[in-house]
Design an enzyme around this catalytic site. Structure first.
Site, short mmCIF file in Angstrom:
data_model
loop_
_atom_site.label_atom_id
_atom_site.label_comp_id
_atom_site.label_asym_id
_atom_site.label_seq_id
_atom_site.Cartn_x
_atom_site.Cartn_y
_atom_site.Cartn_z
N LEU A 492 17.85 -26.51 -52.77
CA LEU A 492 18.00 -27.43 -53.90
C LEU A 492 18.99 -26.87 -54.90
CD1 LEU A 492 14.24 -28.32 -54.45
CD2 LEU A 492 15.92 -29.52 -53.04
N GLY A 532 9.77 -20.91 -49.59
CA GLY A 532 9.65 -20.16 -50.83
C GLY A 532 10.74 -20.57 -51.79
N GLY A 533 10.45 -20.44 -53.12
CA GLY A 533 11.44 -20.83 -54.11
C GLY A 533 11.80 -22.29 -53.96
N ASP A 534 13.09 -22.57 -53.85
CA ASP A 534 13.57 -23.95 -53.70
C ASP A 534 14.12 -24.18 -52.30
OD1 ASP A 534 15.72 -22.29 -53.95
OD2 ASP A 534 16.92 -23.69 -55.13
N GLU A 535 13.61 -23.45 -51.29
CA GLU A 535 14.09 -23.58 -49.91
C GLU A 535 13.06 -24.32 -49.07
OE1 GLU A 535 14.84 -19.62 -48.66
OE2 GLU A 535 16.85 -19.54 -49.55
#
Length: 876
Positions: A492, A532-535
């Site tokens: 993202l 994880g995160g924006d992945e």
């Protein structure tokens, strides 16, 4: 007879003379052989020392001791040269008059001083030097050396060479006028130096090897500590999981209250020291506290039930949150009359060191407390202990809740035996409660299994579950070669901006909304996961061809590009997608995920908001880029870069007034690499500072030859990276490098890029102030590309501006000419010199000259040139 006697006399005289000469020669040879024997014994002793000593310092001391037996060497020192840095040091020094040079001249560079003296002269010439006071005066008058230290009678310096390079100088000197050095001493010293050079190199390599071993040992120790920490964390997680299962088993064991709470306490002690612990529960009316479990190192008396008052337990129940308090915190609460104001007799905290209280949720309400505390100063609880106990308390509360429900059920059964008919309805209610407990347990078990394989925030499969499904998909297509699937790696755009500006709570809402949108883009048999995160990743199961994957990627990009609404704020994001498709028999889950990740980064490089299908050739190009970067690192270490000079010309007189220094690199495969490409390589490899220092040192080496060929009236321009201004220690390194050169700092111009000035003005202001104290001239390069405000130039000690070469190329219409005129007038008002870069035609020269610009550079004025190589000079 007398005649015969006269005839024999001359032959006898000649025989006597011949015998005398022979005797003198025999004495000379005996003396020479005796001295050779002494020299041989001394060399044997030096060889013996070389095999016994463990450091250069011990070896130098042995050399000095045995050299005194051969010549008068009470005054003796050894100077060594670092071939890489060019610095001279004195590892051994013995002098009856002078102290070590570093003590005589504490405020000056020892290497610079030695370069200026007799020692430096021997390093430069590479020849043995024997001189007396008159020879020293002669060299001083010729400006070959600077006289340092006390005057001596005789001074003898012999170079020590390794592979035809002078690496050290062995020096003896005497203040005694009765001592004399001659050819024999010179020959002896030269012979000794020839034999000890190998020993010095061996001991030097031995020291370097020991340092490397120590460094490797330190790295292994750190890796071991890290591994121990990982093992500790894993064991801790295993203990936690085991404890949770034990708590769940306790809840179903049906043990009596004392046994149940004792076993519960044992589970807690496996996780955290809990020698002092109690559990307090509210009665049904929430008016009294009971203590079903209590253990203490000091008091053995079990507390009885008591009404609610203002103790520590009530304070924690009131605020409904976990607390970690030390003695100071408790005293502050007492002083503020938050606790023990109404019931001071409850206060038994005087000897406590720390106290932890955790609320227990039973039937979704705070109905009790789990408390542990310590009396010893060595028993310290930390925040992680509070978090661990808080997590465990949820399961303890559920176990107690189930225990209480079981007890309630048991009491109901006892009453049922007496009043079966009358309590049928109550029994039904209890059965419902039991079913609820069973559902809660099943839900709890299902939740544990679900949480292990799903993302806690979005509820999507996590990395472990996704990799498991990806492995199954790979195995399936290997068995069914006609089928195929695709993998989409989604990153993202601008997610970090949301967290930084609106906070992590809004960032979580953004991820949840994104997960909902992504679900709407795929089929029910496809898999959507969050790594994880924006992945995010999507596994498209059983597709026809690549067009199916393209359709899904375009659908995702459209969905994500739609606006997000956070209250009154509207936010726009995007998605960069990397796609890879099955079909390679060597595919693994890791390789496919890596390929999709590589394609995703290519999509981000292409401008974001798009998708890229993985191409193996792109991966090969990336490997070529890495190899090119490695070649650059090796070239920088091996001094393979060359220095060129671009003349800066007076536009009116066409005379050269300055020279801009530019690096170049002759790559064996790609040919000549210019300064601009070298700057990009250095930025990618984080070597901007090292590249700039390389250019400064190279210019310093070339400066003497530059003076011979062009005189000393030209200024020198250097383009430096703004990385020098970001950190104080890097800026100090730049200052030190400049001070150690022979360059005239008043004729040196240091230019920094305007874009970096716009981004970090404060660093430039403080950095320029420090550099200005050196006496160098400071300027801004690529002026006009970053559009810095004119008022920012007022706070900087600038002397010049160099226009961006792209601006010169864009000089096409009246508006551009007016802008150039404005730049010149503004610079003139601020008393700044302006330099025009990139002049490529006579028309451009005439326009800028008419606008008032005085200096320029470019192919229309002069081409870059290189200096002819000389010995030990690495400039082209």
């Amino acid at each position: 007879m007398f005649r015969d006697e006269d005839e024999t006399t001359p032959p006898r005289a000649r025989e006597v003379e011949r015998l005398k000469k022979r005797l003198y020669r025999l004495k000379y040879l005996a003396h020479k052989y005796k001295r050779a024997e002494v020299v041989q014994n001394a060399l044997l002793e030096l060889s013996h020392i070389a095999t016994q000593v463990s450091s250069l310092e011990e070896f130098y001391l042995g050399v000095h001791h045995h050299l005194k037996q051969l010549i008068s060497a009470d005054n003796f020192f050894i100077a060594t040269l670092d071939v890489n840095s060019g610095a001279i040091s004195v590892p051994f020094f013995a002098d009856e008059k002078d102290a070590h040079p570093s003590q005589l001249y504490p405020e000056q560079s020892l290497s610079t001083l030695l370069q200026q003296g007799l020692t430096g002269y021997v390093f430069r010439t590479g020849q043995t030097l024997l001189c007396d006071e008159s020879k020293v005066d002669e060299l001083v008058n010729a400006e070959e050396i600077v006289n340092l230290g006390s005057p001596c009678h005789l001074w003898l310096g012999v170079p020590i060479k390794h592979e035809d390079i002078v690496t050290a100088v062995l020096v003896v000197q005497t203040y005694d006028t009765n001592v004399s050095y001659g050819d024999i001493e010179v020959e002896l010293m030269t012979f000794i130096c020839h034999h000890i050079t190998g020993v010095m190199e061996r001991l030097k390599h031995q020291e370097q090897l020991e340092q490397a071993i120590q460094q490797r040992t330190k790295e292994l120790s750190q890796a071991y500590d890290k591994l121990k920490q990982e093992v500790y964390e894993r064991r801790r997680a295993e203990r936690l999981q085991k404890s949770l299962f034990e708590i769940a088993e306790l809840a179903s064991s049906g043990s009596d209250n004392p046994v149940f709470y004792t076993q519960l306490h044992n589970v807690i002690r496996h996780l955290i020291p809990a020698n002092n612990c109690y559990i307090a529960l509210l009665n049904e009316e929430s008016t009294h506290l009971t203590f079903p479990f209590y253990v203490s190192q000091i008091e053995n008396q079990h507390p009885g039930a008591r009404p609610l008052q203002d103790g520590l337990t009530e304070y924690m129940l009131k605020h409904k949150r976990p607390l970690l308090l030390d003695q100071n915190d408790i005293n502050n609460l007492i002083a503020a009359k938050e606790i023990y104001a109404k019931a001071p007799t409850l206060n038994h905290t005087q000897t406590m060191h720390q106290w932890i209280g955790i609320p227990l949720f039973i039937h979704d309400e705070v109905r009790g407390a789990l408390t542990i505390y310590s009396f010893s100063m060595t028993q310290n609880y930390q925040t992680k202990d509070l978090e661990l106990l808080t997590f465990v308390s949820q399961h303890i509360g559920a176990a107690i809740e189930k225990k209480l429900a079981a007890e309630s059920l048991r009491r109901s059964y006892e009453e049922l035996e007496e009043k079966v008919a009358a309590r049928t309805t109550a029994l039904a209610e209890l059965n419902k409660d039991l079913e609820k407990e069973i559902r809660q347990r099943r839900n709890m078990e299902a939740k544990l299994v679900h949480d292990a394989k799903h993302d806690a925030l979005t509820g999507l499969p996590n990395r472990a579950m996704f990799m498991e499904r990806l492995n199954h998909a790979i195995k399936h297509v290997r068995r069914h070669s006609l089928e195929q699937f695709a993998l989409l790696f989604i990153d993202l755009d601008r997610f970090k901006l949301i967290n930084d500006t609106m906070g992590h709570l809004e960032g979580d809402r953004f991820l949840i909304e994104t997960a909902t949108r992504l679900r709407s883009c795929i089929r029910s048999n496809d898999t959507l996961a969050r790594l994880g995160g924006d992945e995010f990743v999507i596994l498209l199961d059983t597709i026809n061809d690549m067009n199916d994957a393209r359709d899904v990627a375009e659908r995702v990009i459209r969905k994500i590009s739609q606006s997000y609404h956070f209250g009154t704020i509207e936010f726009h994001s995007g998605a960069s997608i990397g796609i890879t498709i099955s079909g390679n028999k060597l595919d693994t889950s890791e390789s496919m995920l890596r390929n999709a990740d590589t394609a995703m980064y290519q999509a981000k490089a292409n401008g974001k908001g798009c998708y890229v299908i993985f191409d193996d050739s792109a991966s090969q190009q990336k490997m070529q880029d890495i190899a090119f970067e490695n070649d650059f690192r090796q070239a920088l270490q091996a001094d393979e870069l060359q220095l060129n000079f671009l003349p800066i010309v007076d536009l009116q007189t066409r005379q050269t007034r300055s020279l801009e220094c530019r690096l170049s690199w002759e790559h064996p495969q790609w040919g000549s690499i210019p300064q601009e490409v070298l700057n990009k390589l250095a930025e990618q490899a984080n070597l901007q500072v090292e590249l700039d220092k390389y250019a400064i040192r190279l210019l310093d080496k070339c400066y003497h030859q530059l003076l011979i060929s062009h005189g000393d009236n030209l200024d020198l321009h250097l383009m430096l990276s703004s990385q020098h201004l970001k950190h104080k220690h890097v800026l100090r390194g730049l200052k030190t490098t400049l001070k150690q050169t022979q360059l005239p700092l008043s004729q040196l111009w240091l230019f920094f890029n305007e874009k970096a000035l716009v981004q970090e003005t404060e660093n430039h202001i403080s950095g320029f102030e420090l550099l200005n104290k050196l006496g160098v001239n400071l300027g801004i390069s690529h002026y006009g590309s970053g559009h810095s405000p004119l008022n920012s130039l007022l706070f900087l000690p600038l002397k010049g501006l160099k226009l961006d070469a792209n601006i010169t190329k864009q000089l096409q219409d009246e508006q551009h000419i007016k802008l150039m005129s404005a730049y010149q007038k503004a610079a003139s008002t601020l008393e700044l010199q302006t330099f025009v870069d990139g002049l490529q035609s006579p028309e451009q020269i005439n326009i800028f000259h008419a606008l008032g610009y005085r200096f320029g550079q470019g192919c229309a004025l002069a081409s870059p040139f290189a200096l002819v190589e000389t010995q030990q000079l690495v400039c082209a």
